[in-house]
Motif scaffolding. Structure first.
Motif, PDB file in Angstrom:
ATOM      1  N   THR A   4      54.086  46.234  48.167  1.00  0.00           N
ATOM      2  CA  THR A   4      52.709  46.152  47.701  1.00  0.00           C
ATOM      3  C   THR A   4      51.829  46.103  48.934  1.00  0.00           C
ATOM      4  OG1 THR A   4      53.469  44.846  45.844  1.00  0.00           O
ATOM      5  CG2 THR A   4      51.115  44.810  46.294  1.00  0.00           C
ATOM      6  N   PRO A   5      50.769  46.902  48.982  1.00  0.00           N
ATOM      7  CA  PRO A   5      49.978  46.909  50.212  1.00  0.00           C
ATOM      8  C   PRO A   5      49.221  45.610  50.434  1.00  0.00           C
ATOM      9  CG  PRO A   5      48.944  48.262  48.525  1.00  0.00           C
ATOM     10  CD  PRO A   5      50.268  47.840  47.973  1.00  0.00           C
ATOM     11  N   GLY A  15      37.678  40.655  41.815  1.00  0.00           N
ATOM     12  CA  GLY A  15      38.297  39.372  41.532  1.00  0.00           C
ATOM     13  C   GLY A  15      39.702  39.278  42.079  1.00  0.00           C
ATOM     14  N   PHE A  16      40.251  38.086  41.957  1.00  0.00           N
ATOM     15  CA  PHE A  16      41.607  37.869  42.459  1.00  0.00           C
ATOM     16  C   PHE A  16      42.193  36.682  41.731  1.00  0.00           C
ATOM     17  CE2 PHE A  16      38.737  35.393  45.073  1.00  0.00           C
ATOM     18  CZ  PHE A  16      39.360  34.160  45.145  1.00  0.00           C
ATOM     19  N   THR A  28      56.319  42.549  50.660  1.00  0.00           N
ATOM     20  CA  THR A  28      54.897  42.228  50.775  1.00  0.00           C
ATOM     21  C   THR A  28      54.699  41.009  51.669  1.00  0.00           C
ATOM     22  OG1 THR A  28      54.775  43.006  48.504  1.00  0.00           O
ATOM     23  CG2 THR A  28      52.777  42.101  49.443  1.00  0.00           C
ATOM     24  N   VAL A  29      55.640  40.070  51.600  1.00  0.00           N
ATOM     25  CA  VAL A  29      55.603  38.935  52.525  1.00  0.00           C
ATOM     26  C   VAL A  29      55.680  39.459  53.963  1.00  0.00           C
ATOM     27  CG1 VAL A  29      56.909  36.919  53.336  1.00  0.00           C
ATOM     28  CG2 VAL A  29      56.545  37.278  50.883  1.00  0.00           C
ATOM     29  N   SER A  79      42.645  42.453  42.083  1.00  0.00           N
ATOM     30  CA  SER A  79      42.876  43.062  40.765  1.00  0.00           C
ATOM     31  C   SER A  79      43.688  44.350  40.869  1.00  0.00           C
ATOM     32  CB  SER A  79      41.540  43.317  40.066  1.00  0.00           C
ATOM     33  OG  SER A  79      40.672  44.002  40.932  1.00  0.00           O
ATOM     34  N   ASP A  80      43.731  44.956  42.055  1.00  0.00           N
ATOM     35  CA  ASP A  80      44.562  46.151  42.221  1.00  0.00           C
ATOM     36  C   ASP A  80      45.946  45.825  42.777  1.00  0.00           C
ATOM     37  OD1 ASP A  80      43.944  45.431  44.789  1.00  0.00           O
ATOM     38  OD2 ASP A  80      43.201  47.396  45.415  1.00  0.00           O
ATOM     39  N   GLY A  81      46.258  44.522  42.852  1.00  0.00           N
ATOM     40  CA  GLY A  81      47.593  44.114  43.295  1.00  0.00           C
ATOM     41  C   GLY A  81      47.715  43.869  44.794  1.00  0.00           C
ATOM     42  N   THR A  82      46.686  44.197  45.565  1.00  0.00           N
ATOM     43  CA  THR A  82      46.785  43.948  46.999  1.00  0.00           C
ATOM     44  C   THR A  82      46.612  42.462  47.288  1.00  0.00           C
ATOM     45  OG1 THR A  82      44.440  44.407  47.284  1.00  0.00           O
ATOM     46  CG2 THR A  82      45.956  46.223  47.723  1.00  0.00           C
ATOM     47  N   TRP A  83      47.270  42.018  48.335  1.00  0.00           N
ATOM     48  CA  TRP A  83      47.153  40.629  48.757  1.00  0.00           C
ATOM     49  C   TRP A  83      45.941  40.494  49.679  1.00  0.00           C
ATOM     50  CZ3 TRP A  83      52.621  38.220  49.974  1.00  0.00           C
ATOM     51  CH2 TRP A  83      53.388  38.235  48.793  1.00  0.00           C
TER      52      TRP A  83
END
Ligand SMILES: CC(C)(COP(=O)(O)OP(=O)(O)OC[C@H]1O[C@@H](n2cnc3c(N)ncnc32)[C@H](O)[C@@H]1OP(=O)(O)O)[C@@H](O)C(=O)NCCC(=O)NCCS
Length: 176
Positions: A4-5, A15-16, A28-29, A79-83
């Protein structure tokens, strides 16, 4: 490797959510860790080169460790999955210790990702100790100011850091 980027600096998203990273999210970590090490703040003592070549198993082990009961890696997920940022906490000899603190530059500032991550860490740490502690290089002014504005105070004088020529503040925030 599916990863995940981690967000690049850019406009703030709508949002998050804040949640704990899972062991399965090792890739992703890894991305978040290498991004924090590449941060121009030099807040971590070494750059990404020291860890970029570490094998997949290392990152699987790191993510699995973060998912154990005595530690947590809280992540803010857009909301798009990015950290958008991470904060870790481990229960050490002296109680819960904040580490791996990094927020994507476009999401820094009060009232956003930084506050939400710290609130989540404090919620996790509160039943595990009387105070949350951390070490921060004295020359990383933004981080020191950010911790002060959020209730941390320095414990004693600066102590020599592991990196030659630099010093750490030990800071502490009561949890009860
Ligand atoms: C540390 C970090 C999470 C703090 O979150 P943040 O959202 O940037 O924090 P804030 O914007 O709320 O607060 C920053 C404070 O530093 C101040 N500041 C900004 N640049 C500064 C500088 N160069 N020197 C000193 N203070 C500075 C701001 O004015 C603000 O203080 P104020 O609230 O009293 O006005 C974030 O900056 C980050 O990810 N930095 C890179 C990694 C890092 O340093 N990690 C910490 C490792 S211990």
């Amino acid at each position: 490797m599916s990863e995940t980027p981690v967000a690049e600096p850019g406009p703030e998203g709508p949002g998050f959510v804040v949640r704990a990273a899972t062991a399965a999210e090792w890739a992703t970590v890894r991305g978040a860790r290498l991004a924090m090490l590449a941060d121009p703040s030099a807040a971590f003592g070494h750059g990404p080169d020291a860890e970029a070549g570490l094998p997949e198993q290392h990152w699987r082990d790191v993510a699995a460790a973060w998912a154990e009961a005595d530690q947590t890696l809280q992540v803010a997920e857009g909301s798009d999955g990015t950290w958008l940022g991470v904060m870790g906490c481990r229960v050490q000899g002296e109680g819960p210790e904040l580490t791996w603190v990094w927020v994507v530059p476009a999401h820094r500032g009060p009232g956003g990702v930084t506050d939400a991550l710290l609130t989540a860490v404090e919620h996790w740490a509160q039943p595990r100790g009387d105070a949350l502690s951390l070490k921060v290089f004295t020359d990383v002014g933004r981080a020191v100011a950010a911790y002060r504005r959020r209730g941390f105070t320095a414990v004693g004088d600066p102590v020599p850091a592991r990196e030659p020529g630099r010093a750490d503040w030990v800071m502490r925030k009561p949890l009860r």
